[in-house]
Structures are given as C-alpha cells and as structure tokens.
Design a protein around this motif. Structure first.
Motif, short mmCIF file in Angstrom:
data_model
loop_
_atom_site.label_atom_id
_atom_site.label_comp_id
_atom_site.label_asym_id
_atom_site.label_seq_id
_atom_site.Cartn_x
_atom_site.Cartn_y
_atom_site.Cartn_z
N ARG A 50 32.94 59.16 25.06
CA ARG A 50 32.10 60.17 26.08
C ARG A 50 30.79 60.10 25.59
O ARG A 50 29.65 60.47 26.19
N GLU A 51 30.35 59.87 24.20
CA GLU A 51 28.68 59.80 23.80
C GLU A 51 27.99 58.87 24.53
O GLU A 51 26.86 58.98 24.45
N ARG A 52 28.48 57.95 25.23
CA ARG A 52 27.83 56.71 25.97
C ARG A 52 27.32 57.18 27.12
O ARG A 52 26.61 56.32 27.97
N GLN A 402 29.84 57.36 10.06
CA GLN A 402 31.06 57.35 11.14
C GLN A 402 32.19 58.01 10.51
O GLN A 402 32.60 57.29 9.27
N SER A 403 32.86 59.18 10.83
CA SER A 403 34.02 59.63 10.11
C SER A 403 35.14 59.18 10.87
O SER A 403 35.29 59.15 12.17
N ILE A 404 36.15 58.54 10.31
CA ILE A 404 37.48 58.17 10.88
C ILE A 404 38.59 58.88 10.20
O ILE A 404 38.75 59.00 9.09
N TYR A 405 39.47 59.36 11.00
CA TYR A 405 40.76 60.05 10.63
C TYR A 405 41.67 59.35 11.26
O TYR A 405 41.88 59.36 12.55
N ARG A 426 38.01 52.30 17.84
CA ARG A 426 37.18 53.60 17.81
C ARG A 426 36.02 53.52 16.93
O ARG A 426 35.04 54.64 17.00
N LEU A 427 35.90 52.38 16.17
CA LEU A 427 34.75 52.32 15.52
C LEU A 427 33.56 51.71 16.21
O LEU A 427 32.53 51.41 16.07
N ASP A 428 33.88 51.24 17.69
CA ASP A 428 32.69 50.85 18.56
C ASP A 428 32.08 52.15 19.25
O ASP A 428 32.59 52.71 20.26
N SER A 429 31.10 52.87 18.18
CA SER A 429 30.81 54.14 18.68
C SER A 429 29.06 54.00 18.78
O SER A 429 28.52 52.94 18.32
N VAL A 430 28.62 54.77 19.62
CA VAL A 430 26.98 54.59 20.11
C VAL A 430 26.29 54.70 18.48
O VAL A 430 25.44 54.00 18.23
N THR A 431 26.65 55.83 17.69
CA THR A 431 25.85 56.12 16.56
C THR A 431 26.09 54.90 15.64
O THR A 431 25.16 54.55 14.80
#
Length: 932
Positions: A50-52, A402-405, A426-431
């Motif tokens: 969603r952040e994209r 990046q925080s991963i749980y 899930r590591l493919d994030s904008v930040t």
C-alpha cells in the motif's frame, strides 16, 4: 515489419531469404493506460504494497505499460487475477468488443448446471449483466484471464528454420596449439595440483575420495582443469566426468578446458561435451571417443534407467576421474544415489571442489564426509590476500529501518531452512529500496562496478528501475532474463561503473573479476549462500580485481527472529568494518577475552544475536510488536566459550551450562525430542538465551557424530562494570576524560556486541556508578550468586513451599506502597514459579516464558535453592524477592535505575532483606552440586 525481421534482412543476402511466420504475443502496450493504472492500483492496494500507491499515482501514462510489465510479468499471472478481477469486470468488459464479452459469457455459461445455463446472453448487455453476477470461482477467473490476455495480443513475425534443419549441440574439440601461456599459475595452484597427484598415487583404497578447498577467486576450476589435462595427455584412455548442479558451472568448466588445451603441445586432441537440457542429451555419453563429459546432476539423477543408465555405464567403462564441482551439495540424496552407482565402475577417484565445503544440514555433512573423507588441499585465504590474489573485504553496514515480524509458519520455515518466499517478498518495500539506492548514490564513484543481490525477480526489477532513475546504468539478471549471456558480457566489458541486479544467478560459477562491490539486499540464514554472494567480489589485483572489495550489508530489524547471518559469519576470514565517515577505519580493534585470547568474529555475532533476543515480545503487551525490554544491564554475564558447529559458532554463557548439558544428554541418549521446544531446556535460566536455530544444529551435531561439538574456552565478563571500575580508579577526572574511558570500553571490548548503542552503554555505566554510591549494598537478585568461602557449612534443608501465598502477600504490600499508576498495573501479574533445579546463576529473574502453552507470557522464576522451611528462608524474604522482580515487570527496560531503587526502598525493612540475601553464602553451603 518487426525489428527482428529487419535484423534478419539486414544481416546478409542469405538471411534476407529467410521465411517468417506470424505469431501473436500478449503485450502490455496494447492495454488501455487507464485500465492498466486501475489494475496496478488494485494490486498495490494490498496491505504489503500500500505504501507504493502514492508513487504509482505520479507515474505518467507513457510509463504504465512498462510498470505493468515489471509488476505483473510478461502477461497477467494466475496469482494476481483474483486481485484485479473486479477491475476487469467493471472497467474492461464494458469497454471491450461485444464479441469478446459474448464469447466469455458463453464459455462461463457452459460450465453451469443451474437454470442460468439457459439464460439468454445473445446480446452485449445480457452477456455483461450475466458476467457481473458471477461468483469469482477458480473457473471464472481462469476464463476471465484467458479472455483478457487474448484480447491484448500483438502480431509478430518469427523466422522459420528450413525444413529438416535442427540445432544439434556439437562437441567441443580440445586441441593443443602450442600457444604460449599468457600467465603463470599461482604458487597455491601448483601446490594443489601436486597434492592431487600425490593423493591419487598414495591412496590405499579403491576410488578414493577427497576435497580440494580453494577460496572463491583462487582459481579452483582452472587448477582442476590443468591437473586433468596433464592426466589426459599422459593416459590416452582416461576420461573425466564433471558433475555440477548448475549449467553455468559446466559451461565455465568446458570453456576453461578449451582455453587451457590450447597451451598444450601440437598434437594433443580430446573431445568434450556439456550435457543438460538444451545442450547434448545424456545418451551422448555412449560415444566412444568422448573424453570429457560435463553433466548437470539433474540430467543424470532424474530417471537414471534404460538408455540413460546404459549410456552412463558405457562412459564409465574406461578409467574415469569424477569431479564434483561445488561439492557441498553432494550430501544430498540425488548426489548420493548417483555417486553410489558410479562407484560400481572403473573410477580412479572422486574429487570434490569447493570454496564452501559445508552443507546446510548436519546429515548432509555426514554423508559428504563418507564419500569424500580426505582433505587433499586447503589454502588459507589470508595467504592469498597477502599475495594480492584475493581482495580485502571492507564491510559497510546500512540500517534499512525495515522491521520484520515472522508469522508462526514463517518462523518454522526459517528455523529449519532459509527464509521463505513470503518473508522475502515483504522485504520489497519502498522505504527499504530507497535505502539501497541512497547507499549507492552516497559513494557511487567508490563502489565501482557493483553487484546487487535482490530477494526475488520483482524486487530485482524494482531495484534496477529505481537505480536507473537515480542515474545508474543498471540491468537485471534472473531466470526470466531473455539473454543472460549478453547481459554478463555487457557487465564485464563496460568501462563505466555499471550495476547488475541479480536473484541468485551469480552466486556460483560466474566469473566477474572486476566487480568491486556487492550490495547484500537479500538476507539469508544460509552460510553457503551468503559466502557465495560475497565471493563474487573477492578477486585481488593479481587476479584482475582490486585491493579492497566493498561488501554493503543491509541490516533489517528482525523483531522475533535472530538467526539472520551477517557477512563475517560467511567467510573464513574476517571482513573489515569500514565506516563511511572514517576513511582510516580499515584496522578494527581485536576483541580479546580476559586472557588476551582473540574472540572470533562469529562468536561475537552470536553474543549480539543472543542479546538481541532480549527484545522478546510478550503476549500481554498492548501492541503485539511492542517489546517487553529486558535490560542487559541487569546481568553481569559470563561468556565462557563457544561451540563450533561448522555452519555457525554459538557463544556459551555460564548460566546456560545446565541447559546445554541436559539437552546434550538427551540428544546423545536418543531421547525423543520431537514436539518439544529445545528452548524448554533453558526455561529456568535467566537471559540471554541461545537461539532456536543454534539449538537445532547443536542437537543435529550430537546425534550425527555421537559426541558434543568442539568447545573452545574463553573467559570474559559482559557487563558495564569494567567501565565503571576504570572511572572509579581514575579518581577526579574531567567529563571529557570520563567520556573517553566509556567510549574506549565500549569500542574495544565485547560489550559492544551485547549493547550496540554507545548512548545506552553510557546510561548503564552511570547506573553502575550510582549503585556504588549507596552506603549499603542493595539486592541484585539477577547477579550470579556468590558461592561460600567455607566448605563445612550446612546445606539449606528441603521443604515443599507453595509460592502462591507469597505472591499474593507481595502484591498486597505492593498495592499499599507503590504509587497509584504503578499499583494499577498489578492486575495481570507474571507467572511465578520455582526453577526446576538449584542454580548458581541468580536468586530469581523476570523474563519471558520460552516454551509450552504459556510461551510468550511474562514469568518470574525463583531459584529452587530457596525452597526450604520458613525458619531457614522466611516468608518475608521470598515476598521481598518477588516484589523486586515485579518491579522489573512494571518498569521494563529500566534495570536498577534510580526510580527502581526508590520504589524498591518503599518495601518494609528492605535493608534487612538486602542484607539477608547478601550474607546467605556465609550461613549455608549453597553450591548447586550439594542439592540433588
């Protein structure tokens, strides 16, 4: 006319006569831009993307087809159809051709068994209304996707081969040309070849097996090829079967055979083939004059029977040298079965080649050593670095933010293997991606040619695009790349600082000597994978590379998983930490123990990993991701050594000894451990705890080898007390001198692994100094219990003591003495229980339950030592101890700070009970061995 047709016609008169056929391919350029945007918005509306959406809204229409190709792939895949189906039904169907709508409606209707099967859908409106009412079943989605893809195809011409023409893989003729060798082999290569020859002639058993370990960049393929060519030149009947698990490894080996054969005398002649899907067939092994066969393990191990098996047996009728490239894979069942079959024939030897001779599982390691028991040759990388053959790796750590749980299923997957595809996705994030690009921009001139390892294909495409936007000349290489060889040639021949983004394609078997930097944007729990990624840039000046290799490690925050490997754990020599602000940071401090013995970097990382786990999540926290911080300053932790499990090192603390001893006993005795958490063996001990993955490897080692792993002794205290001692010993000093002493203690001791923040360490030192200013010593229940100086003291008698009344009494008093805001938080108290055995680690501790149905809940564990009659251990002593631990639960992460001590001091007669605990060792023999 298509571009391909123009290429064919402009190539030559012969090619211009080529015939073509028209084919249709799906193309995103045929999709209406507004529809493409709506489909992309539907895709990125999923929570993990969603952040994209904001970034997508700013994308111009002319870029949407390109973005759709990168996001969805070459055509709309099945996995995304459910997400975009509402868009297609509401936006595409009403705007597309009536024929397409009616055809889709007819196909869907034919699959119905209800009365709607006979509904009139003869016109566009009826067909559209019918489709809008349909449930999005698997059948409906499949047909909708087919209709969409079919409606957006573009015609393209493809060359037709003349009748009867086939591309037949041809063998490679190895011909001696008497060419002068353009280089001389390195000394270590000559030494390795001599040891190989000695191994063959001195071995007592038939078909001996051994391993040659040369670091990546040391020329292991060339070393083996030159040795084998010497044999082939002397022994006309000798053959070579070269096995590997990747096509690139085989192509590299045959290329090296062809190149090195040219340096042989005129008259030398041998024939070689690569055998895998798309190259020669396995049946070509039966050719009489085939001397060298480079075969993928998959080609031979799958369905090895009939003509395949006959061809292999035919090849093995002559004396054969078996080479297994990247031999750390050879412990797998597919290799073992094949090598068992091969060993039945005329085999001279089995030689394994690798820079990483450790399989990921202990079982595979055991089987590997069965087939390859001898260490033929192993060259230390430090030697090659000193000679300029290998580069010195410089480590740059970038915190991604990046925080991963991990979910329960992701945790189970990661604890037994590498990270799951779901986790990597899930590591493919904008930040996070912006951090990668920013890291490249910050020092792009210094990075030189850079390799970037991404988590998956979509991530690789995204990073390449963002790097291109930032000015990088970047391309991708992965399994969907159309021309991998062309991309590699582009990277190798480019004179500028280009960037190649890959998904595992470059970890083995690809030679890129002038790559100077590697960006590790793909985390892993696999030592092999991490080592191979780093190995791509380790060529030194003598090998066509640089003096230094940059390893850029992107560090994420793994909230509930601590076993992500770091670069120093991947290679047998330490990488050098290099700070971007410190150009002279090439010589880090050597961390030693109390006897000046160096502490290996991997052991230091194990310390860090275990202390990081103190940030454990409690199930009763207000936010499931909010830490219930256990302050490392509470404990003076004794590091006593480490286990070397080959795949990783595990730091061992004194308070963990009982847990490891019990786990080792059960593992060696063959006790059933299935269904039991290995962490349950440490539920009695205080933090920090070993990680689940390290315990799995520990048990595997014990069971496979019938003995515990090698233990390496160390002695060092991990506590802020040393810095406090130095400040006290210095007497009156300036604030500047004081700050220097604290920073030196933090930078130059292992405390930095336990407490990664200098600011936090300074706070803990201040707390230590404040404690020392108290006229009377206060209770430190979490400290290691002082043992008696006298040995003739009586032991504490044993008695049944129920802790429940003591807990209730402690809470009742706490409600009366604590401020209302603290007392109000006593509604839900931790589990309070006795430890299972007498321990010397602490009188009691507050922590998190590690296993069982209460796993994740806060707990207070009281040392069973104190389970004695009330006349020996008064009720008030136990109540005060429980109150002390309750304060830690109420003030998480604060340790014994001033607020804690002020609240503790409100307990009636607290100084009496402080003294009672401090002098217990003077009155009783409290050594654990005295208590069965």
């Amino acid at each position: 006319m298509s571009n391909k047709e123009k290429e064919f016609q402009s190539a030559s008169p012969e090619v211009a006569q080529q015939r073509f056929r028209t084919i249709k391919r799906f193309s995103w350029s045929e999709v209406n831009p507004r529809l493409a945007r709506a489909m992309l918005e539907a895709l990125y509306s999923q929570p993990k993307y969603r952040e994209r959406l904001e970034q997508l809204s700013q994308l111009p229409e002319k870029r949407l087809a390109e973005q759709a190709l990168r996001s969805f792939g070459k055509q709309l895949p099945d996995k995304h159809i459910a997400v975009v189906a509402p868009v297609l039904v509401e936006k595409w169907l009403p705007a597309t051709k009536a024929r397409t709508v009616k055809e889709l409606a007819t196909i869907v209707q034919a699959g119905l068994s209800s009365s709607e099967r006979w509904e009139d859908i003869g016109n566009r409106q009826n067909a559209l209304s019918f489709l809008r009412r349909r449930r999005h079943t698997k059948n409906f989605l499949t047909n909708l996707r087919k209709a969409f893809v079919s409606a957006h195809k573009v015609a393209e011409k493809k060359a037709i081969k003349p009748p009867g023409e086939k591309t037949v893989p041809v063998p490679v003729e190895l011909t001696g040309l008497g060419e002068p060798r353009p280089y001389q082999p390195y000394r270590h290569q000559i030494e390795a070849r001599e040891k190989l020859t000695s191994f063959i002639y001195e071995a007592q058993q038939q078909a001996p097996g051994g391993i040659v370990v040369l670091p990546t960049g040391a020329g292991k393929t060339e070393t083996a090829v030159e040795w084998l060519l010497d044999i082939l030149q002397e022994e006309p009947r000798a053959r070579v079967l070269w096995l590997a698990h990747q096509q690139e490894l085989l192509s590299q080996a045959i290329d090296r055979f062809e190149q090195c054969a040219g340096y042989r005398d005129i008259g030398f002649q041998r024939k070689a083939r690569t055998i895998f899907g798309g190259s020669s067939a396995v049946t070509t092994l039966a050719e009489e004059n085939l001397d060298i066969a480079a075969v993928t393990i998959q080609s031979l191990s799958r369905g090895l029977k009939g003509t395949k098996l006959k061809a292999l047996r035919s090849f093995l009728k002559r004396p054969t040298y078996i080479i297994v490239d990247e031999v750390h894979h050879a412990g797998a069942p597919s290799y073992r079965n094949l090598l068992d079959e091969i060993s039945l024939h005329e085999v001279i030897c089995f030689v394994g080649l690798s820079a990483t001779p450790w399989p990921t599982s202990m079982l595979n390691r055991f089987h590997l050593r069965e087939r390859f028991p001898a260490n033929i040759c192993e060259i230390a990388p430090e030697t090659l670095m000193a000679e300029g053959i290998l580069a010195t790796p410089l480590l740059h750590t970038v915190n991604t933010g990046q925080s991963i749980y991990l979910s329960e299923s992701e945790l189970r997957f990661a604890q037994s293997g590498d990270l799951s595809a779901e986790t990597l996705d899930r590591l493919d994030s904008v930040t996070r991606n912006r951090r990668v690009v920013s890291a490249w921009l910050a020092r792009k001139a210094e990075w030189g040619k850079a390799l970037v390892f991404a988590t998956n294909i979509d991530h690789a495409e995204e990073l390449a695009y963002l790097l291109g936007e930032a000015g990088a000349n970047a391309k991708t290489l992965h399994s969907r790349s159309e021309d991998r060889d062309r991309t590699l040639r582009w990277f190798k021949k480019s004179s500028e600082n280009v960037v190649l983004v890959s998904v595992g394609m470059l970890t083995e078997g690809v030679d890129i000597p002038d790559a100077k930097s590697v960006f590790l944007a793909r985390p892993t729990t696999s030592r092999i994978l991490l080592r191979q990624m780093i190995g791509r840039v380790l060529r030194g000046r003598k090998a066509g590379g640089e003096e230094f290799a940059h390893v850029v490690y992107f560090q994420d925050e793994w909230g509930n998983f601590a076993d992500i490997l770091e670069p120093p754990e991947a290679i047998e020599f330490d990488v050098v930490e290099s700070d971007a602000s410190d150009k002279d940071g090439y010589l880090p401090p050597i961390i030693v123990d109390d006897q000046e013995r160096p502490i290996p970097k991997s052991a230091q990382i194990s310390v860090k990993r275990q202390f990081r786990q103190l940030d454990t999540r409690a199930s009763n926290a207000g936010d499931e991701h909010e830490p219930s911080a256990i302050d490392p300053g509470l404990f003076s932790t004794q590091l006593i050594g480490y286990y070397d499990l080959q795949v990783l090192m595990v730091a061992i603390f004194e308070h963990q000894l009982d847990g490891f001893a019990a786990l080792q006993k059960d593992a060696l005795d063959g006790a059933k451990l299935t269904g039991r958490s290995y962490l349950s063996f440490f539920d009695d001990s205080r933090p920090p705890y070993p990680t689940q993955r390290s315990l799995v490897e520990f048990v595997n080692f014990c069971r496979e080898f019938g003995e515990p792993p090698p233990f390496n002794d160390l002695r060092v205290t991990i506590s802020p007390s040393q810095a406090a001692d130095a400040i006290v010993a210095a007497g009156p000093i300036t604030e500047e001198h004081r700050a220097e002493l604290i920073e030196s203690a933090w930078k130059n001791t292992i405390i930095r692994s336990a407490i990664p923040s200098l600011q936090r360490f300074e706070e803990l030192v201040d707390a230590q100094l404040r404690e020392r200013r108290y006229a009377a010593q206060r209770l430190n229940a979490e400290a290691t219990i002082r043992q008696p100086d006298k040995t003739r003291l009586k032991v504490l008698p044993r008695a049944e003591r129920n802790l429940a009344p003591r807990v209730k009494a402690a809470i009742d008093i706490a409600r009366t003495v604590l401020p209302p805001d603290c007392a109000g938080r006593l509604e839900e108290v931790p589990i309070v229980r006795w430890s299972r055995s007498v321990s010397r680690s602490s009188f009691g501790h507050w922590s998190i339950q590690l296993s069982g149905r209460n796993a994740g809940r806060q707990k207070i564990c009281i040392n069973r030592l104190l389970r004695a009659p009330a006349q020996d251990v008064p009720d008030k002593a136990l109540e005060y101890l429980i109150y002390h631990e309750l304060l830690h639960a109420l003030l998480p992460g604060q340790g014994h700070d001033s607020e804690f001590r002020e609240l503790e001091g409100r307990w009636p007669e607290c100084e009496v009970w402080d003294a009672w605990f401090q002098t217990l060792h003077d009155r009783y023999d409290i050594r654990p061995e005295r208590y069965p």
